[in-house]
Design an enzyme around this catalytic site. Sequence first.
Site, mmCIF file in Angstrom:
data_model
loop_
_atom_site.group_PDB
_atom_site.id
_atom_site.type_symbol
_atom_site.label_atom_id
_atom_site.label_comp_id
_atom_site.label_asym_id
_atom_site.label_seq_id
_atom_site.Cartn_x
_atom_site.Cartn_y
_atom_site.Cartn_z
ATOM 1 N N GLY A 360 0.819 -1.203 0.000
ATOM 2 C CA GLY A 360 0.000 0.000 0.000
ATOM 3 C C GLY A 360 0.846 1.243 0.000
ATOM 4 O O GLY A 360 2.062 1.184 0.169
ATOM 5 N N GLY A 363 2.340 5.653 4.663
ATOM 6 C CA GLY A 363 1.533 6.319 5.681
ATOM 7 C C GLY A 363 0.192 5.695 5.974
ATOM 8 O O GLY A 363 -0.607 6.267 6.711
ATOM 9 N N THR A 367 3.468 -0.862 8.785
ATOM 10 C CA THR A 367 4.401 -1.283 9.838
ATOM 11 C C THR A 367 3.680 -1.421 11.173
ATOM 12 O O THR A 367 3.908 -2.374 11.923
ATOM 13 C CB THR A 367 5.561 -0.269 9.959
ATOM 14 O OG1 THR A 367 6.195 -0.147 8.687
ATOM 15 C CG2 THR A 367 6.577 -0.729 10.982
ATOM 16 N N SER A 683 -3.625 3.458 -18.944
ATOM 17 C CA SER A 683 -4.972 3.712 -18.420
ATOM 18 C C SER A 683 -5.517 5.093 -18.779
ATOM 19 O O SER A 683 -6.674 5.387 -18.500
ATOM 20 C CB SER A 683 -4.983 3.531 -16.892
ATOM 21 O OG SER A 683 -4.105 4.441 -16.278
ATOM 22 N N LYS A 726 -7.773 5.188 -7.430
ATOM 23 C CA LYS A 726 -8.192 6.208 -8.395
ATOM 24 C C LYS A 726 -9.540 6.816 -8.003
ATOM 25 O O LYS A 726 -9.738 8.036 -8.097
ATOM 26 C CB LYS A 726 -8.273 5.589 -9.788
ATOM 27 C CG LYS A 726 -6.909 5.217 -10.369
ATOM 28 C CD LYS A 726 -7.043 4.540 -11.720
ATOM 29 C CE LYS A 726 -5.676 4.186 -12.305
ATOM 30 N NZ LYS A 726 -5.776 3.509 -13.605
#
Length: 785
Positions: A360, A363, A367, A683, A726
């Site tokens: 991902g 932030g 972790t 895209s 998106k």
Amino acid sequence: MNNIYTIETKTLPLIPLRGISIFPYMVIHFDVGREKSIEALEQSMLDDSLILLCTQINPKVDEPTIEDFYHVGTVAKVKQMLKLPGGSIRVLVEGISRGRVLQVTQDDPYFEAEIEDLTYDPETIETNQDIEAAMRLVVEDLEEYISLNTKVSSEVLVSISDIDDPGRLADVISSYIFLKQEDDQKILETFDFYERLEVLHGILQKEIELLKIEDKINQRVKKQINKVQKEYYLKEQLKAIQKELGEDDDISNDIEEYTDKINKLKLSKEVKEKALKEVDRLTKMSPHSAELGVIRTYLDWIVELPWNKESKEKIDIKKARAILDDDHYGLDDVKERILEFIAIRKLTNSMKGPILCLVGPPGVGKTSIARSIAKSLNREFVRMSLGGVRDEAEIRGHRRTYVGSMPGRIISSIKKAGTKNPLFLFDEIDKLASDFRGDPASALLEVLDPEQNSTFTDHFMDVPFDLSKVFFITTANTTSSIPAPLLDRMEIIRISGYTDEEKLQISLKYLLPKQMKEHGLNPEQLQVSESALKGVINYYTREAGVRNLERNIASICRKAAKKIVENDLKQVRVNAGNLENYLGSKIFRFDFVEEKNQIGVANGLAWTAVGGETLSIEVTTMKGTGKVQLTGQLGEVMKESAMTGISYIRANSDKLHIEPDFHKDMDIHIHVPEGAIPKDGPSAGITIATAVASALSNTPINRELAMTGEVTLRGRVLPIGGVKEKVLAAHRMGIKKVLLPYENSKDLDDIPDKIKKKMDFVMVKNMDEVLEHALVAKDENNEDN
């Protein structure tokens, strides 16, 4: 006999020598490194290659003065010079005669002295019985010395057998034997031949006595041990010498301690044999051997590794759910997958399982999720960052043949954890690099394969260590840069960005309380309204995660703390109205949608490693010769998508009410703003095609609509990736309607229900459907004005 010398006064360069004495008739090479000595040597070569060599009184003095060297030395001729790396010089000299310093005429840039050069003609020397007797004595002394000292070759006797000159005999013998510096200088300073032989005889007798004592010690050791124990011999000899010197040896205590610890550990047969073999090597090693420290270090690692120590795993799925919910807001799909994983572990009672890879944008809490899993399973947590690691030895360690070798970071981390079943996090696995030092990604293949990691072998340890009970988790921003064999060993769990509502809840429940605590503030002193936090999310951050959001909240806390202390306030309130006083002017526009529908401007959606982005694609046409220009740092794939879209439009110009010869008399310029940022990927195909069709047909595009999808020459719309990211980006920018490829319908399940209610999703199969929804009539455009 001093009257036989011919004394000639000369001025010569002078070099003080450290730890070495040179006699006349002696040929020797030594290294010169001090600047003064090099200068003196170069001056000597410029003159007649003669130089005075005097021994330094204290060899530890780096910058000697006139008082730091003896004033009787040897006049020598420089035979050869060789420059060595590092600036030093190796020089070959031949001693010629004795030289006595009368005065040092200069000491900078090199020593230069006025000397008496004492030479004589061997043919004029008359020997008497005393000298002949003394010569015989020193030759006999030398024979006995050689018989006791194996370091001196017996060929020396042959080389001195034909020397008739008493002075030369004493000098040559002195140059062959190992004497103290004071004894060498004493011989050098004795000018009378008979006295010189007498002094040499006394020194040799003393040396012979010492050699006899050494031999006596050696013989006593030989009697103490069995002749068959050849390997034992050196050790006992060393003990006997240490006993004579009064030194204590503690190696035997260490050997016993290592042996006891190894026997107590429940090691496999292979590991135990290897460890005891190293202990056995330690018993035969000299205390001053350089390898002694290497073996000790190795044995320390063996006895300190947790070969059988495990933390007791407590699998309580309700407790695990509570911990995950307390530590993280949202991420329901991720939590469910992790809870499924934990449940299967409890049912099967097996440690083996897939390696989880959390993928991902930065932030989003990858972790911290791993930390929460370790907490919920009651396991030790170990983290290893792989960002920028390009040396295979970081993973597997260095072989013990290298100086300063040590185990790799996997074994080091296991030792630090203290258990053989910690939760091991490989952070940023997509940032691994490789160069001439090896490929760390390949080294990880064995570690992350449940079928192989039970016998993981570190280069330093050189014995297998069982990693099968370690719970491995990896994190990455994208899977595209992870090598395929490594990716195949992992189960991907994707963590998409947060919605604005999720960010608001994370701010209220986690980030604001955490930052207030770190800045010494309590809820009575600082009150931040929800409207202020929404303002931070909408106007000061534009990210998939919450890292920048936390930084901005920290900035608010800092400025509030300053106000409270500076103005002696009891409370500070932050709301949407005064937010700019704390964070400055707004950085982003929340609603970037144009005020009216425009011709040739389409809203596209893009995926990046840090989340979704929107990009506005602009197209303009002008009279020309059919040139197509693309700007905005577009990659090859994106350029090909643009050409494909234009070809589709040419093929369907009648249907689209576009002049069929536009490719001959019209130039088309396609631009994607933010030209400093590279862009690529297929895209944007339907977005570019829509913008071109709009520009050529002079028809506006719906400003509240965004689209993504790959286009083919036949006008088919093909599926793309990163749909959730998106859509979140489109939602952040205020888009009301999104066109997606029909085959991406399954991806709508990943989009939060709150966003689905606010946005209209149209699944399209071809360009006809795209243009039907995207292009609007001109009168609609005018109404919006």
